[in-house]
Design a protein around this motif. Structure first.
Motif, PDB file in Angstrom:
ATOM      1  N   ALA A  99      43.015  -3.324  20.759  1.00  0.00           N
ATOM      2  CA  ALA A  99      43.156  -3.307  19.306  1.00  0.00           C
ATOM      3  C   ALA A  99      44.320  -2.398  18.900  1.00  0.00           C
ATOM      4  CB  ALA A  99      41.862  -2.804  18.668  1.00  0.00           C
ATOM      5  N   PHE A 100      44.891  -2.727  17.732  1.00  0.00           N
ATOM      6  CA  PHE A 100      45.935  -1.883  17.128  1.00  0.00           C
ATOM      7  C   PHE A 100      47.072  -1.624  18.124  1.00  0.00           C
ATOM      8  CE2 PHE A 100      41.739  -0.487  15.413  1.00  0.00           C
ATOM      9  CZ  PHE A 100      41.827  -1.162  14.202  1.00  0.00           C
ATOM     10  N   ASP A 101      47.575  -0.363  18.121  1.00  0.00           N
ATOM     11  CA  ASP A 101      48.660   0.018  19.034  1.00  0.00           C
ATOM     12  C   ASP A 101      48.112   0.779  20.239  1.00  0.00           C
ATOM     13  OD1 ASP A 101      47.800   2.159  17.598  1.00  0.00           O
ATOM     14  OD2 ASP A 101      49.775   2.821  16.921  1.00  0.00           O
ATOM     15  N   HIS A 102      46.869   0.496  20.595  1.00  0.00           N
ATOM     16  CA  HIS A 102      46.221   1.320  21.617  1.00  0.00           C
ATOM     17  C   HIS A 102      46.788   1.112  23.011  1.00  0.00           C
ATOM     18  CE1 HIS A 102      42.461   2.326  18.971  1.00  0.00           C
ATOM     19  NE2 HIS A 102      43.607   2.552  18.382  1.00  0.00           N
ATOM     20  N   ASN A 103      47.392  -0.037  23.290  1.00  0.00           N
ATOM     21  CA  ASN A 103      48.069  -0.194  24.575  1.00  0.00           C
ATOM     22  C   ASN A 103      49.217   0.811  24.715  1.00  0.00           C
ATOM     23  OD1 ASN A 103      46.942  -3.199  24.132  1.00  0.00           O
ATOM     24  ND2 ASN A 103      47.222  -2.816  26.329  1.00  0.00           N
ATOM     25  N   ARG A 104      50.018   0.883  23.696  1.00  0.00           N
ATOM     26  CA  ARG A 104      51.141   1.805  23.680  1.00  0.00           C
ATOM     27  C   ARG A 104      50.667   3.253  23.821  1.00  0.00           C
ATOM     28  NH1 ARG A 104      56.003   2.573  20.230  1.00  0.00           N
ATOM     29  NH2 ARG A 104      54.557   3.790  18.979  1.00  0.00           N
ATOM     30  N   ILE A 105      49.572   3.563  23.167  1.00  0.00           N
ATOM     31  CA  ILE A 105      49.045   4.927  23.203  1.00  0.00           C
ATOM     32  C   ILE A 105      48.619   5.296  24.619  1.00  0.00           C
ATOM     33  CG2 ILE A 105      47.171   6.411  22.415  1.00  0.00           C
ATOM     34  CD1 ILE A 105      47.265   4.991  19.733  1.00  0.00           C
ATOM     35  N   ILE A 106      47.900   4.390  25.280  1.00  0.00           N
ATOM     36  CA  ILE A 106      47.443   4.694  26.638  1.00  0.00           C
ATOM     37  C   ILE A 106      48.626   4.771  27.586  1.00  0.00           C
ATOM     38  CG2 ILE A 106      46.031   3.889  28.575  1.00  0.00           C
ATOM     39  CD1 ILE A 106      44.042   2.798  26.592  1.00  0.00           C
ATOM     40  N   GLU A 107      49.615   3.920  27.399  1.00  0.00           N
ATOM     41  CA  GLU A 107      50.822   4.004  28.229  1.00  0.00           C
ATOM     42  C   GLU A 107      51.493   5.369  28.074  1.00  0.00           C
ATOM     43  OE1 GLU A 107      53.531   0.730  27.549  1.00  0.00           O
ATOM     44  OE2 GLU A 107      51.845  -0.653  27.755  1.00  0.00           O
ATOM     45  N   TYR A 108      51.533   5.838  26.859  1.00  0.00           N
ATOM     46  CA  TYR A 108      52.137   7.148  26.628  1.00  0.00           C
ATOM     47  C   TYR A 108      51.295   8.250  27.273  1.00  0.00           C
ATOM     48  CZ  TYR A 108      54.124  11.188  24.200  1.00  0.00           C
ATOM     49  OH  TYR A 108      54.706  12.396  23.907  1.00  0.00           O
ATOM     50  N   ALA A 109      49.988   8.142  27.157  1.00  0.00           N
ATOM     51  CA  ALA A 109      49.102   9.136  27.768  1.00  0.00           C
ATOM     52  C   ALA A 109      49.278   9.147  29.280  1.00  0.00           C
ATOM     53  CB  ALA A 109      47.651   8.851  27.395  1.00  0.00           C
ATOM     54  N   LEU A 110      49.439   7.968  29.867  1.00  0.00           N
ATOM     55  CA  LEU A 110      49.673   7.885  31.303  1.00  0.00           C
ATOM     56  C   LEU A 110      50.988   8.558  31.678  1.00  0.00           C
ATOM     57  CD1 LEU A 110      48.609   4.272  32.342  1.00  0.00           C
ATOM     58  CD2 LEU A 110      47.924   6.403  33.451  1.00  0.00           C
ATOM     59  N   TRP A 111      51.991   8.319  30.859  1.00  0.00           N
ATOM     60  CA  TRP A 111      53.305   8.942  31.107  1.00  0.00           C
ATOM     61  C   TRP A 111      53.169  10.459  31.065  1.00  0.00           C
ATOM     62  CZ3 TRP A 111      56.456  12.143  28.249  1.00  0.00           C
ATOM     63  CH2 TRP A 111      57.789  12.253  28.670  1.00  0.00           C
ATOM     64  N   ARG A 112      52.465  10.955  30.079  1.00  0.00           N
ATOM     65  CA  ARG A 112      52.269  12.401  29.944  1.00  0.00           C
ATOM     66  C   ARG A 112      51.492  12.972  31.112  1.00  0.00           C
ATOM     67  NH1 ARG A 112      52.643  14.717  24.674  1.00  0.00           N
ATOM     68  NH2 ARG A 112      50.955  16.192  24.817  1.00  0.00           N
ATOM     69  N   LEU A 113      50.428  12.273  31.494  1.00  0.00           N
ATOM     70  CA  LEU A 113      49.629  12.743  32.631  1.00  0.00           C
ATOM     71  C   LEU A 113      50.483  12.822  33.883  1.00  0.00           C
ATOM     72  CD1 LEU A 113      47.064  13.323  34.284  1.00  0.00           C
ATOM     73  CD2 LEU A 113      46.604  10.873  34.286  1.00  0.00           C
ATOM     74  N   ARG A 114      51.249  11.780  34.154  1.00  0.00           N
ATOM     75  CA  ARG A 114      52.049  11.732  35.392  1.00  0.00           C
ATOM     76  C   ARG A 114      53.143  12.774  35.377  1.00  0.00           C
ATOM     77  NH1 ARG A 114      50.924   5.422  35.650  1.00  0.00           N
ATOM     78  NH2 ARG A 114      49.313   5.621  37.242  1.00  0.00           N
ATOM     79  N   ASN A 115      53.719  13.021  34.202  1.00  0.00           N
ATOM     80  CA  ASN A 115      54.699  14.078  34.090  1.00  0.00           C
ATOM     81  C   ASN A 115      54.068  15.442  34.309  1.00  0.00           C
ATOM     82  OD1 ASN A 115      57.671  13.909  33.132  1.00  0.00           O
ATOM     83  ND2 ASN A 115      56.665  12.103  32.303  1.00  0.00           N
ATOM     84  N   LYS A 116      52.980  15.643  33.601  1.00  0.00           N
ATOM     85  CA  LYS A 116      52.403  16.981  33.578  1.00  0.00           C
ATOM     86  C   LYS A 116      51.819  17.391  34.919  1.00  0.00           C
ATOM     87  CE  LYS A 116      50.507  20.115  30.321  1.00  0.00           C
ATOM     88  NZ  LYS A 116      50.364  20.331  28.870  1.00  0.00           N
ATOM     89  N   VAL A 117      51.305  16.418  35.653  1.00  0.00           N
ATOM     90  CA  VAL A 117      50.751  16.725  36.969  1.00  0.00           C
ATOM     91  C   VAL A 117      51.819  17.329  37.875  1.00  0.00           C
ATOM     92  CG1 VAL A 117      50.265  15.468  39.114  1.00  0.00           C
ATOM     93  CG2 VAL A 117      48.701  15.309  37.196  1.00  0.00           C
TER      94      VAL A 117
END
Lengths: 234, 234
Positions: free
Chosen positions: A130-148
């Motif tokens: 729903a909504f822009d939630h795909n984009r949001i999760i993709e961004y969260a994944l990017w942040r997680l992978r960076n931050k790790v």
DNA sequence: TCAAAAGTGTTGGGGATACACCCATGG
DNA sequence: CCATGGGTGTATCCCCAACACTTTTGA
């Protein structure tokens, strides 16, 4: 000071939740829980857990609460991700969503509550949400992978004590590449944030590995980010 | 879906603006514009530029608009910083503020509009501001100083073309330490994002330095962050 | 020709990678 | 005693800091 027109914009809080689970082949990969929308708009679609912000509740507390409501779990790591406010991101009304991302302990997540309206899916192969939630999760994944790669958050997927092999498995699952066990060990030890418990994990048909614990007190003031607490609100 | 209780929480957008200006001793340091509050609450205190979010305006556009309104300038860099929503951060009402941070060209900032209710102050020695705005600017400073070390944003303080000495002066002002000119040159060239214009800057009583231009096309897809545009909205 | 900043060369140290090798346990 | 992962040793590479040195201009 309030203007009548402002009444049209609504404020929501959503949370991207990550845990590690084995995929069909047995390898650990990232999973995230979704909830099915039971109302319009986008009824029937899967979406991020979340809800309207109660006026007397802190943002982070609201994030932890929805996390608990959908998974029955408490976050081991919780951080604000981004605020999404595109005018047209939700049909019918202007909705601004403050999105958090969270890591939960993987063995707890394995027995997390689920139901007809809650479903865990692999975070890298999402259906249309729903909504822009795909984009949001993709961004969260990017942040997680960076931050790790620069912050020590991997232990949030694990329990109180863990072996270096378990910790390495977390890194490998998040970064999607294999790491040299020897060099990984040295890097982790060099970080100065792992404490030996003195115990070992027996039972496997080979040399029993040492158990470590993450030392929160070893985080220096310089390296700490603002707004980062050790124990997130629950 | 809207609940009556939600009407009590208001959504605002504020912007932390940075430019380089010489301090009393002539050294470049970071400055930021503030506006004087003419209404309650916190009337008379200096605060971040901002305002309520219009229902039909994008968050980033609102940030750029308030930036223009207080300084007369367009941002060369604009990014969302964080969303502040502590229940008690504003007396009387629940206010959630989506805060952006911006970099503006320093020579433009030198002739930026100011007035009795707009004042530029050194970002490292702030007076007591309204609400939690001291904390917000401190966090923005932290982000700027971190990001300058791994992202190429320093050129946003400068004009279209610049010398390596000018670029180095930006880094030195932001990081508050001197850098080796020889090594700095090599690092910048190695980044692959500087293009020689072929021209030199004459007039000084020494060897004239080359003029460079920042090459936006040299940013690879892997290194680019999500949501980062080259030309911010204005 | 001199001062000062631009620009180049060279060296050494620290951390990351690659990989050889030994250790300890259950079966 | 063997297979397997735990754990150690070590050589190499690369990036970066330090600093000596040359170049080019205006005065």
């Amino acid at each position: 000071m309030p203007q009548p027109s402002d009444l049209l914009t609504r404020l929501a809080v959503s949370t991207v939740i990550f845990a590690l689970r084995p995929d069909h082949s047995g390898r650990s990969v990232l999973w995230t829980p979704l909830v099915r929308r039971t109302r319009e708009p986008q009824r029937g679609y899967w979406a991020l857990p979340g809800g309207w912000l109660p006026p007397n509740e802190e943002l982070e507390v609201a994030a932890a609460r929805t996390l608990r409501a959908t998974t029955g779990l408490a976050p081991k790591y919780l951080e604000q991700l981004y605020t999404f406010g595109q005018v047209d991101r939700s049909p019918g009304a202007r909705v601004v969503s403050v999105v958090y991302w969270a890591l939960v302990q993987s063995d707890e997540a394995a027995r997390a509550s689920a139901g007809p309206n809650v479903r865990w899916v692999p975070a890298d192969t999402l259906p249309a949400l729903a909504f822009d939630h795909n984009r949001i999760i993709e961004y969260a994944l990017w942040r997680l992978r960076n931050k790790v790669e620069y912050a020590e958050i991997a232990h949030a997927f694990l329990g109180e004590t863990f072996t270096l092999a378990e910790l390495r498995e977390v890194y490998e699952a998040v970064l999607q590449r294999s790491l040299d066990p020897a060099n990984f060990r040295r890097q982790m030890i060099a970080s100065g944030r792992l404490r030996e418990t003195g115990e070992r994990l027996a039972g496997a048909p080979h040399r029993p590995p040492r158990l470590y614990r993450y030392d929160t007190s070893a985080v220096t003031a310089e390296s700490r980010e603002p707004f980062m607490r050790e124990r997130p609100a629950s």
